[in-house]
Design a protein around this motif. Sequence first.
Motif, PDB file in Angstrom:
ATOM      1  N   ARG A 119      49.958  59.399  44.741  1.00  0.00           N
ATOM      2  CA  ARG A 119      50.765  58.948  45.885  1.00  0.00           C
ATOM      3  C   ARG A 119      52.169  59.549  45.885  1.00  0.00           C
ATOM      4  O   ARG A 119      52.983  59.213  46.747  1.00  0.00           O
ATOM      5  N   ARG A 120      52.444  60.435  44.930  1.00  0.00           N
ATOM      6  CA  ARG A 120      53.802  60.956  44.780  1.00  0.00           C
ATOM      7  C   ARG A 120      54.014  62.284  45.488  1.00  0.00           C
ATOM      8  O   ARG A 120      55.096  62.884  45.366  1.00  0.00           O
ATOM      9  N   TYR A 121      53.019  62.768  46.205  1.00  0.00           N
ATOM     10  CA  TYR A 121      53.136  64.042  46.910  1.00  0.00           C
ATOM     11  C   TYR A 121      52.136  64.054  48.061  1.00  0.00           C
ATOM     12  O   TYR A 121      51.109  63.387  48.021  1.00  0.00           O
ATOM     13  N   PRO A 122      52.442  64.795  49.131  1.00  0.00           N
ATOM     14  CA  PRO A 122      51.476  64.943  50.232  1.00  0.00           C
ATOM     15  C   PRO A 122      50.353  65.882  49.826  1.00  0.00           C
ATOM     16  O   PRO A 122      50.541  66.792  49.009  1.00  0.00           O
ATOM     17  N   VAL A 123      49.171  65.670  50.412  1.00  0.00           N
ATOM     18  CA  VAL A 123      47.974  66.411  50.018  1.00  0.00           C
ATOM     19  C   VAL A 123      47.291  67.026  51.231  1.00  0.00           C
ATOM     20  O   VAL A 123      47.100  66.364  52.265  1.00  0.00           O
ATOM     21  N   LEU A 124      46.915  68.308  51.093  1.00  0.00           N
ATOM     22  CA  LEU A 124      45.966  68.961  51.992  1.00  0.00           C
ATOM     23  C   LEU A 124      44.635  68.963  51.266  1.00  0.00           C
ATOM     24  O   LEU A 124      44.511  69.497  50.165  1.00  0.00           O
ATOM     25  N   HIS A 125      43.610  68.372  51.868  1.00  0.00           N
ATOM     26  CA  HIS A 125      42.308  68.175  51.217  1.00  0.00           C
ATOM     27  C   HIS A 125      41.253  68.991  51.959  1.00  0.00           C
ATOM     28  O   HIS A 125      41.081  68.833  53.169  1.00  0.00           O
ATOM     29  N   THR A 143      38.648  62.678  46.591  1.00  0.00           N
ATOM     30  CA  THR A 143      38.844  61.843  47.782  1.00  0.00           C
ATOM     31  C   THR A 143      39.678  60.608  47.476  1.00  0.00           C
ATOM     32  O   THR A 143      40.153  59.929  48.397  1.00  0.00           O
ATOM     33  N   ALA A 144      39.903  60.302  46.211  1.00  0.00           N
ATOM     34  CA  ALA A 144      40.766  59.176  45.851  1.00  0.00           C
ATOM     35  C   ALA A 144      42.221  59.442  46.188  1.00  0.00           C
ATOM     36  O   ALA A 144      43.025  58.504  46.256  1.00  0.00           O
ATOM     37  N   ALA A 145      42.581  60.699  46.405  1.00  0.00           N
ATOM     38  CA  ALA A 145      43.964  61.035  46.747  1.00  0.00           C
ATOM     39  C   ALA A 145      44.177  60.920  48.247  1.00  0.00           C
ATOM     40  O   ALA A 145      43.394  61.467  49.027  1.00  0.00           O
ATOM     41  N   PRO A 146      45.218  60.219  48.695  1.00  0.00           N
ATOM     42  CA  PRO A 146      45.498  60.153  50.124  1.00  0.00           C
ATOM     43  C   PRO A 146      45.950  61.513  50.637  1.00  0.00           C
ATOM     44  O   PRO A 146      46.673  62.234  49.947  1.00  0.00           O
ATOM     45  N   SER A 147      45.510  61.884  51.821  1.00  0.00           N
ATOM     46  CA  SER A 147      45.847  63.197  52.374  1.00  0.00           C
ATOM     47  C   SER A 147      46.567  63.039  53.702  1.00  0.00           C
ATOM     48  O   SER A 147      46.401  62.040  54.403  1.00  0.00           O
ATOM     49  N   ILE A 148      47.357  64.060  54.049  1.00  0.00           N
ATOM     50  CA  ILE A 148      48.033  64.040  55.350  1.00  0.00           C
ATOM     51  C   ILE A 148      47.385  65.027  56.312  1.00  0.00           C
ATOM     52  O   ILE A 148      47.619  64.955  57.516  1.00  0.00           O
ATOM     53  N   VAL A 149      46.579  65.961  55.797  1.00  0.00           N
ATOM     54  CA  VAL A 149      45.751  66.850  56.604  1.00  0.00           C
ATOM     55  C   VAL A 149      44.482  67.103  55.804  1.00  0.00           C
ATOM     56  O   VAL A 149      44.525  67.253  54.583  1.00  0.00           O
ATOM     57  N   THR A 150      43.332  67.133  56.482  1.00  0.00           N
ATOM     58  CA  THR A 150      42.075  67.491  55.846  1.00  0.00           C
ATOM     59  C   THR A 150      41.476  68.692  56.572  1.00  0.00           C
ATOM     60  O   THR A 150      41.900  69.038  57.683  1.00  0.00           O
TER      61      THR A 150
END
Length: 405
Positions: A16-22, A129-136
């Motif tokens: 949760r400490r960084y934004p993620v592109l998944h 997929t456990a990591a929240p993402s801001i773009v997939t």
Amino acid sequence: MERVREALEALGHPERRYPVLHVAGTNGKGSTCAFAATALQAAGHRVGLYTSPHLVRVNERIRVGGEDISDEDFGRAILEVLERYPSAVAEPMTYFEFGTVVALWHFAQAGVDVVVLETGLGGRLDATTAAPSIVTAITPVSFDHMEYLGNTLGSIAGEKAGILKPGVPCVVARQEPEALEAIEARARALSVPLWVEGRDFSVETQADGSLAYRGPGWRLDGLRTSLRGPHQLQNAGVALACLEALDARGIAVTPEAARAGLGSARWPGRLEEVGQGPTVLLDGAHNPAGVAVLLASLRALYAGRPIHCVFGVVADKDRGPMMRALFPACASVQLTPLDTPRSLSPAAYLDEARALAADVAAWPDVDAALAEARRRAGVDGVVLCTGSLFLVGMVRARKDRPRTP
């Protein structure tokens, strides 16, 4: 997913400490991640990149700022995770689950600005997929890992679409209708805005060989990609759409950085030349769609040159369609075992291979197979090593060794 989420909670939720592109998909997701990560780095961000599998060393899976994790940092991250979550040993996690948790922890400790995550084989139940993402994003979906994902394109695409998050935009490569329907159904259920190739964004080749990208807001001309093969047109388009979506969500990416990322990304083992006289070409195609892309690339890049194939495959792959497409296009085929318990012995499918190509032989190891392919190729031919990323890694590990006469 329960073990991964439990581990991340014990670690204080580093994801949760960084934004993620998944990024999920069957083929092209690694190249797409490489393009996106390189562009984000060009934009001035400290970027974490998690991909799989590795080719030679497991450190390749976890990268920060374009560099593989060091042995020292890797060992430290593993021990820190085990200290905070000893259940990883008491109730063993899978190799991929544990590696994913270690990566997410390391990215937090390294202070990255943004992370690019590549799924493993699926999506819905994938540890990433456990990591929240801001773009997939979902690259092209095709048949692979059917024993886990289902036997139809719709079921496979439904598993891949498991990475979608409520309200989070998803970039979708051009898909077969059945696959797109499954992705759209999942998107409707979660109110996910889709950016679909051919409808919301596109990349086309210009007369001078450069690329032109058209997205919801960006219009980029004169683009060049560092990765070879006509299929990289699509991967570049998906990556650019992801970057545009990230920029719209607060992760600043300029068109200039996107251009630089496309022109300087590296992704080993995909149409990679590692030797000359003869040319030795590595490609990780390991499913029918990947082989189709490989054949198109061979026609575009090596027209008129005889192809001498070194081929190895794992036992759980659907080898028949791959072999039927690839072997008739080869001047010779040398079958080799792989350095993994999953390897299929060449003797098990030698007769099958001989029915598809005029010149086929089986060898006890990759060195013998390579030596014969080189001998047959001479100076002008191409030695193609394909069928499995395990094989690509084996040959790549040998590329700097002195060659015996």
